[in-house]
Design a protein around this motif. Structure first.
Motif, short mmCIF file in Angstrom:
data_model
loop_
_atom_site.label_atom_id
_atom_site.label_comp_id
_atom_site.label_asym_id
_atom_site.label_seq_id
_atom_site.Cartn_x
_atom_site.Cartn_y
_atom_site.Cartn_z
N GLU A 1 0.83 -1.21 0.00
CA GLU A 1 0.00 0.00 0.00
C GLU A 1 0.86 1.26 0.00
OE1 GLU A 1 -3.76 1.99 0.08
OE2 GLU A 1 -3.10 -0.03 -0.44
N ILE A 2 1.98 1.22 0.73
CA ILE A 2 2.90 2.37 0.74
C ILE A 2 3.50 2.57 -0.64
CG2 ILE A 2 5.13 3.18 1.63
CD1 ILE A 2 4.39 1.91 4.31
N ASP A 3 3.89 1.45 -1.28
CA ASP A 3 4.42 1.56 -2.64
C ASP A 3 3.38 2.13 -3.59
OD1 ASP A 3 6.81 0.50 -1.78
OD2 ASP A 3 6.33 -1.56 -2.38
N ARG A 4 2.11 1.76 -3.36
CA ARG A 4 1.03 2.25 -4.23
C ARG A 4 0.77 3.73 -4.03
NH1 ARG A 4 -4.73 1.61 -4.65
NH2 ARG A 4 -4.89 0.97 -2.48
N MET A 5 1.12 4.24 -2.84
CA MET A 5 0.88 5.66 -2.55
C MET A 5 1.97 6.58 -3.09
SD MET A 5 -1.94 6.31 -1.16
CE MET A 5 -1.49 8.00 -0.76
N GLU A 6 3.13 6.06 -3.43
CA GLU A 6 4.24 6.91 -3.85
C GLU A 6 3.89 7.81 -5.04
OE1 GLU A 6 7.66 4.51 -4.48
OE2 GLU A 6 8.01 4.13 -2.36
N GLU B 1 -5.13 3.11 -9.41
CA GLU B 1 -6.36 3.20 -8.64
C GLU B 1 -6.15 4.15 -7.46
OE1 GLU B 1 -9.39 0.32 -6.06
OE2 GLU B 1 -7.73 -0.54 -7.23
N VAL B 2 -7.07 5.07 -7.26
CA VAL B 2 -6.95 6.05 -6.18
C VAL B 2 -7.31 5.38 -4.86
CG1 VAL B 2 -7.74 8.27 -5.28
CG2 VAL B 2 -7.51 7.94 -7.75
N PRO B 3 -6.41 5.39 -3.85
CA PRO B 3 -6.70 4.76 -2.55
C PRO B 3 -7.92 5.39 -1.89
CG PRO B 3 -4.36 5.26 -2.76
CD PRO B 3 -5.05 5.95 -3.90
N ASP B 4 -8.62 4.57 -1.12
CA ASP B 4 -9.82 5.04 -0.42
C ASP B 4 -9.39 5.61 0.93
OD1 ASP B 4 -12.34 5.59 0.40
OD2 ASP B 4 -12.89 3.51 0.83
N ALA B 5 -8.92 6.84 0.92
CA ALA B 5 -8.47 7.51 2.14
C ALA B 5 -8.73 9.00 2.00
CB ALA B 5 -6.99 7.26 2.39
N ASP B 6 -9.02 9.65 3.16
CA ASP B 6 -9.32 11.08 3.13
C ASP B 6 -8.10 11.94 3.40
OD1 ASP B 6 -11.97 10.49 2.63
OD2 ASP B 6 -12.46 10.35 4.77
#
Length: 708
Positions: A119-124, A204-209
């Motif tokens: 998930e961290i890699d996906r957020m970079e 894909e955009v993570p589901d986080a605010d």
């Protein structure tokens, strides 16, 4: 030593009521190489495992699985002891439950950490954009695409799209976010349709605010918590390992022994009420084996020595043998239910035993063959030592061998012993060659390697002596072939198959070293013997040469009668012997490399005596240069120049150290490989095939448990 240990084929026949006691006794005696029944004897069928075998095997699988999970090593063993079956079962269940519980927890935590890392890699990429995550989704009238692409390509595609009323593109480090406002009548998915021709990897955009940075920080905090829990679990697993390792090693050994005993009848021939077990046993241990079974079961089992294997082509001999009571057994083998070759027990003594690893590299000797281990022990390290011939290298080889010998077991231990012997021979030849110490002569001897100026006659001399050694070595091989063939097939075959080659080998080389047509032969053939021995030698008399030619002719005729197809190789005694010239070649090559290293590092000159001397100080170099009438300077050297800086001095020393290390390592490969090649190709090829069956006696050498 040149033959394997004599083996006897034995048969144990008894009632099934005592099969357990027979198996226990044979297992403890640890001498019977059991042969499998091949289901070809009328009235008998292969036996089945003893009761409880499945349960023992299941527990053994569990123990080995737990040992693998905990990464138990032999060094983790505790004191030896006896495990009661009930105690083993109870403790095994306790360890299994605890290990399964901890490994399940560990695997779950590892999976969670791995998911967070993903998930961290996906957020970079989103962190590179610097846009809040909630701004990248949730629109009714806008379409948003985030992906890895070139911003210009995305903008060009959207600018020409018919169904896009307006758009905006944001980018950062190869990541783009495209916002598009579709036409009123456009269908859903306009933006992605417009980007079909663009090289883009949609994300894909993570589901986080939270912002990408804050979201990553939350994930890292969560990962740290899981990693702390994971470390605690792994520490607990290590604690379980420390507590259970000794038990698991003892349990595995005890269960392995039980499993082997319970599966032993699978190799037996059986009827409803009786069994027959056959195998091979070293002849000297037969009486003790028979006595042990008699003490255990008395008349309920009968032991017979079916045959005493001879060194014949089929491994059998029809001499009378006896049963356990001393009565003569039937020469047809009594109750023999299988027909197999005897296994091989090599017996070469403490000194030569390590060299079995080299012989087995070619192939374990067959029972009917000569075991060449002793001869390899006598020749391989000597050839190696001759090819290197340096005290310094020899000491290092022996030191490396000692480290292997004392630190390791099995093959590496044997290789260590071989290296020690090779090192000792290298030291001996180094002393003979003038006390050579890393290429530097330390003492005065009558011999030289032949690389120094004015010593070329020794190079030719070692060529001649390498060839003479080859003649001697091959003679031993052909003599063994002669004896072996005579024993297996008779004197006539031995004369044709081996005697012919002996006549060819010795006849040809006797003629070569004779004075017959002396003018056609190089003078160093005769002079070299004088150079090394100091005994005047002008060649063997012409008469010997004529006799040699006659012997070679007779050998060719015998070969043609016995093996006509081999006549095409009639000159192989010359080719094979010349192959031993590689001994001299490696000697000169390694000596030349050592001289080159010393010459580059220290420099050298040729003195008034014609000798080759190294220079070790700037003062010595200046003195040599100042007396050109007495000294012929070869090279000044890196470490001896008066203008040399400290850096140059260090560089010269490094050249010397690294250079000699390279020579040391190349010596292992060159001398080792060439020596093994001469043994395998030239020597073994004359009398040896290999392919024997290893002796694996029924039983177990306990390490972690004690017998009851």
């Amino acid at each position: 030593m040149l033959r394997p240990e004599r083996m006897s084929k034995v048969s144990v026949t008894g009632s099934k009521r005592v099969i357990d006691e027979v198996i226990e006794t044979a297992y403890d005696h640890h001498s019977l190489h059991v042969t499998d029944y091949e289901d070809d004897f009328e009235g008998f069928e292969p036996g089945s495992s003893l009761e409880g075998a499945a349960d023992v095997n299941e527990r053994l699988v569990t123990v080995r699985s737990l040992g693998s999970i905990l990464e138990v090593e032999p060094g983790d063993a505790g004191p030896t002891g006896v495990l009661d079956d009930a105690e083993l079962q109870a403790e095994l269940e306790t360890v299994r439950e605890r290990v399964n519980e901890l490994t399940d927890e560990r695997d779950e935590l590892r999976d969670r950490v791995r998911e967070i890392d993903d998930e961290i890699d996906r957020m970079e990429p989103f962190a590179e954009l610097g846009i809040e995550l909630d701004l990248l989704r949730g629109y009714d009238s806008l379409e948003v695409v985030v992906g890895e692409a070139k911003a210009d390509a995305v903008e060009d595609a959207l600018a020409t799209a018919e169904d896009v009323r307006a758009f905006e593109v944001f980018s950062g480090n190869g990541v783009v976010a495209a916002f598009a406002y579709p036409e009123e009548d456009a269908e859903e998915g306009v933006l992605q349709d417009a980007l079909v021709g663009v090289d883009i990897a949609i994300l894909e955009v993570p589901d986080a605010d939270a912002s990408p940075a804050d979201y990553v920080s939350e994930l890292e905090t969560e990962r740290d918590e899981f990693e702390t829990e994971l470390a605690d679990v792994e520490a607990e697993i290590e604690s379980v390992k420390q507590d259970a390792a000794g038990f698991l090693l003892r349990a595995e050994e005890q269960l392995t022994i039980e499993a082997e005993k319970k599966q032993a009848p699978l190799s037996f021939a059986t009827t409803d009420n009786a069994f027959v077990a056959e195998g091979w046993i070293p002849t000297p241990t037969y009486d003790d084996f028979a006595a042990a079974l008699d003490d255990a079961v008395g008349d309920h089992a009968d032991v017979e020595e079916l045959e005493r294997a001879e060194f014949t082509p089929d491994g059998h001999h029809n001499e009378a043998v006896h049963d356990a009571d001393g009565h003569e057994a039937a020469t047809d083998g009594g109750h023999e239910v299988s027909d197999d070759k005897p296994p091989v027990v090599q017996d070469n003594g403490f000194l030569a035993n390590p060299f079995e690893v080299l012989v087995r590299g070619y192939g374990r000797p067959k029972y009917m063959e000569f075991d060449p281990t002793l001869l390899v022990f006598l020749t391989f390290p000597m050839m190696f030592g001759f090819m290197i011939g340096d005290v310094g290298y020899g000491v290092l080889y022996a030191a490396i061998g000692a480290a292997l010998y004392w630190k390791f077991d099995d093959a590496l231990e044997d290789m260590g012993a071989i290296a020690i012997w090779a090192g000792l021979w290298t030291v001996l030849f180094g002393i003979m060659f003038g006390g050579d110490l890393f290429g530097q002569h330390m003492i005065s001897t009558p011999f030289s390697k032949g690389v120094a100026p004015g010593a070329s006659e020794f190079a030719l001399a070692w060529l001649v002596f390498s060839v003479l050694f080859g003649v001697l070595h091959l003679n031993v091989g052909y003599l063994l072939a002669f004896v072996g063939t005579s024993q297996r097939h008779g004197l006539k075959h031995a004369v044709y198959e081996a005697g012919s080659w002996l006549l060819l080998l010795n006849g040809i080389w006797a003629w070569i070293f004779s004075t017959h047509v002396e003018g056609m032969k190089p003078g160093f053939l005769f002079e070299s013997i004088t150079v090394v021995t100091g005994i005047p030698f002008a060649g063997l008399p012409q008469t010997v040469g004529f006799v040699g030619l006659a012997a070679a002719l007779v050998g060719a005729v015998l070969l043609g009668i016995g093996e006509p197809t081999e006549l095409v190789e009639v000159l192989s005694p010359i080719v094979n012997v010349v192959s031993y010239a590689r001994l001299m070649a490696v000697l000169l090559a390694k000596a030349g490399m050592a001289v080159a290293v010393n010459l580059l590092a220290f420099g050298a000159y040729v003195g008034e005596d014609g000798g080759f001397h190294y220079i070790f100080t700037p003062e010595h170099l200046e003195y040599v240069r100042g007396h050109p009438e007495s000294y012929d300077l070869v090279f000044g050297g890196m470490t001896t120049s008066p203008d040399m800086t400290a850096v140059g001095l260090v560089a010269g020393v490094l050249v010397a150290i690294v250079g000699h290390i390279v020579v040391l390592l190349l010596g292992i490969t060159a001398a080792g490989i060439q020596g093994v090649r001469l043994e395998y190709v030239e020597f073994f090829g004359k009398f040896y095939e290999g392919g024997g069956k290893p002796y694996t006696p029924f039983g177990y050498d306990r390490e972690y448990t004690a017998s009851e």
